[in-house]
Design a protein around this motif. Structure first.
Motif, PDB file in Angstrom:
ATOM      1  N   ASN A 348     -33.123 -13.117  36.540  1.00 41.12           N
ATOM      2  CA  ASN A 348     -34.267 -13.055  37.592  1.00 41.12           C
ATOM      3  C   ASN A 348     -34.053 -11.811  38.467  1.00 41.12           C
ATOM      4  OD1 ASN A 348     -35.026 -15.593  36.663  1.00 41.12           O
ATOM      5  ND2 ASN A 348     -33.911 -16.566  37.939  1.00 41.12           N
ATOM      6  N   ASP A 349     -33.093 -11.416  38.671  1.00 39.45           N
ATOM      7  CA  ASP A 349     -32.942  -9.988  39.538  1.00 39.45           C
ATOM      8  C   ASP A 349     -33.701  -8.918  38.869  1.00 39.45           C
ATOM      9  OD1 ASP A 349     -31.373 -11.357  41.497  1.00 39.45           O
ATOM     10  OD2 ASP A 349     -29.407 -10.473  40.873  1.00 39.45           O
ATOM     11  N   ARG A 350     -33.402  -8.816  37.428  1.00 43.36           N
ATOM     12  CA  ARG A 350     -34.001  -7.891  36.758  1.00 43.36           C
ATOM     13  C   ARG A 350     -35.263  -8.027  36.763  1.00 43.36           C
ATOM     14  NH1 ARG A 350     -34.348  -2.726  35.464  1.00 43.36           N
ATOM     15  NH2 ARG A 350     -34.946  -2.432  33.248  1.00 43.36           N
ATOM     16  N   VAL A 351     -35.970  -9.156  36.494  1.00 38.60           N
ATOM     17  CA  VAL A 351     -37.592  -9.461  36.392  1.00 38.60           C
ATOM     18  C   VAL A 351     -38.019  -9.030  37.835  1.00 38.60           C
ATOM     19  CG1 VAL A 351     -39.189 -11.279  36.399  1.00 38.60           C
ATOM     20  CG2 VAL A 351     -37.200 -11.159  34.917  1.00 38.60           C
ATOM     21  N   LEU A 352     -37.461  -9.504  38.808  1.00 41.43           N
ATOM     22  CA  LEU A 352     -38.152  -9.216  40.318  1.00 41.43           C
ATOM     23  C   LEU A 352     -38.083  -7.718  40.487  1.00 41.43           C
ATOM     24  CD1 LEU A 352     -36.697 -12.180  42.141  1.00 41.43           C
ATOM     25  CD2 LEU A 352     -38.871 -12.001  41.196  1.00 41.43           C
ATOM     26  N   GLU A 353     -36.954  -6.988  40.114  1.00 39.35           N
ATOM     27  CA  GLU A 353     -36.896  -5.553  40.189  1.00 39.35           C
ATOM     28  C   GLU A 353     -38.054  -4.993  39.453  1.00 39.35           C
ATOM     29  OE1 GLU A 353     -33.990  -2.035  38.694  1.00 39.35           O
ATOM     30  OE2 GLU A 353     -33.175  -3.956  38.464  1.00 39.35           O
ATOM     31  N   LEU A 354     -38.154  -5.370  38.106  1.00 42.02           N
ATOM     32  CA  LEU A 354     -39.148  -4.685  37.309  1.00 42.02           C
ATOM     33  C   LEU A 354     -40.746  -5.055  37.967  1.00 42.02           C
ATOM     34  CD1 LEU A 354     -37.888  -5.191  33.818  1.00 42.02           C
ATOM     35  CD2 LEU A 354     -37.904  -3.078  34.958  1.00 42.02           C
TER      36      LEU A 354
END
Length: 365
Positions: A348-354
């Motif tokens: 989810n960290d990666r999703v929110l970053e993107l």
């Protein structure tokens, strides 16, 4: 040669892109797949051990009655063993009820958008499909009642609903059941039951004692993390289950699937841990959406539908090219957003970053 008329023009189910497919297409070493609402924490170790214990019996047909699993599920739910119908995933349970109840001249009522296999199987059986648009992402039960007539055979309530994650509460469901004519089957599909934490989310199994036409469907594919093994089931009155059993194929659940599901059911600590993590990560998504002015449907599932106000395919492709697979709303009847499975914290960290990056590029943040 000609296939039956109801199949002409009917598209097969289109699964999302696989991890290996995306790796090859975009030359990416790592992919995060958050498109199919699978459990990101896997499955219970007990289920894996049960699978290993069955590997010497692969040459033997499975128990066509699913006796061990049947006993465990019946005890877990507090129902009789004869009230259960098992399927190769809940998809097959949908198919069985459509095969048993629908025919030319009959009709079936459902929300739109909702789980597409209700419609798909009804068309194959040449029944009329009556779709009632969601209101604010939720079932419009009054309009669904108005769509029922003397030829209605099945009403479908996906609760929580896929793809919106919204739910029908206990008061609403009981009021609906009180008004549905007795000749109409009401199927409440609870594929995401274990993830629902709302205090007023209905407990449907006890309602089976009050409503003869009620069917409750659940699955081992979501919270239990056994999507690859395909085990779903329906719960209803003994009379109803006995009537539809001839529409079920023999040996429709495998030995390995039965063993894994039975073991997984015993490990409720695993389910509780998954649900707690899921709820915490959902709250992170909520906060992010609110901080960035993004609309979303509060969810009682392990996914979230986010409305970007953009073409859902555009958001889907942006994330896909950067190694994250989600589900475009264009394929779900909600064209301006995407459905995102709630992953692990790191995913989810990666999703929110993107998504933050996308919003900046589109000058939406």
């Amino acid at each position: 040669m000609q296939v039956k008329e109801s199949l002409r023009g009917l598209s097969p189910y289109q699964p999302g892109k696989s991890i290996e497919e995306v790796k090859r297409e975009y030359g990416l070493p790592e992919i995060i797949k958050l498109a199919s609402n699978e459990n990101p924490y896997g499955s219970s170790p007990a289920a894996k051990a049960a699978i290993a214990a069955e590997l010497d019996r692969l040459a033997v047909y499975p128990d066509g009655c699913a006796r061990t699993l049947r006993e465990k599920v019946a005890k877990h739910l507090g129902v009789k063993e004869t009230q259960l119908l098992f399927g190769n995933g809940s998809d097959e349970v949908v198919q069985i009820f459509c095969r048993a109840f629908l025919e030319p001249g009959a009709n079936t009522v459902m929300a739109a958008p909702t789980f597409p296999q209700y419609r798909h199987n009804a068309i194959i059986e040449r029944a009329e499909v009556r779709e009632v648009p969601l209101v604010d992402g939720r079932h419009d039960l009054e309009a669904m009642l108005a769509a029922i007539d003397e030829n209605t055979r099945i009403v479908w309530i996906c609760n929580p609903n896929n793809p919106t994650g919204t739910y029908v509460n206990d008061i609403e469901l009981r009021a609906f059941l009180d008004r549905v004519p007795p000749h109409v089957l009401v199927v409440v599909d609870e594929a995401y039951y274990e993830y629902a934490t709302a205090p007023d989310y209905p407990q449907t199994v006890p309602l089976l004692n009050e409503y003869e036409q009620l069917v409750v469907m659940r699955t081992f594919s979501k919270a239990y993390g056994l999507a690859a093994l395909r085990v779903g089931y329906g719960v209803a009155s003994e009379t109803l289950i006995r009537a539809v059993e001839p529409a079920r194929e023999p040996f429709n659940t495998s030995t390995i699937a039965q063993a894994a599901a039975a073991a997984a059911l015993d490990d409720q600590a695993f389910i509780r841990a998954c649900v707690e993590r899921n709820r915490a990560e959902l709250e992170r998504y909520y906060r992010f959406c609110e901080e960035n002015g993004l609309k979303y449907y509060p969810s009682q599932t392990n996914f979230l539908f986010i409305d970007f106000g953009l073409d859902g395919d555009e958001v889907f492709r942006y994330l896909l090219e950067r190694g994250v697979i989600v589900r475009s709303g264009q394929a779900l009847g909600l064209p301006t957003g995407v459905r995102v499975t709630v992953g692990t914290k790191e995913q989810n960290d990666r999703v929110l970053e993107l998504v933050s990056q996308l919003l900046r590029e589109k000058q939406l943040a």
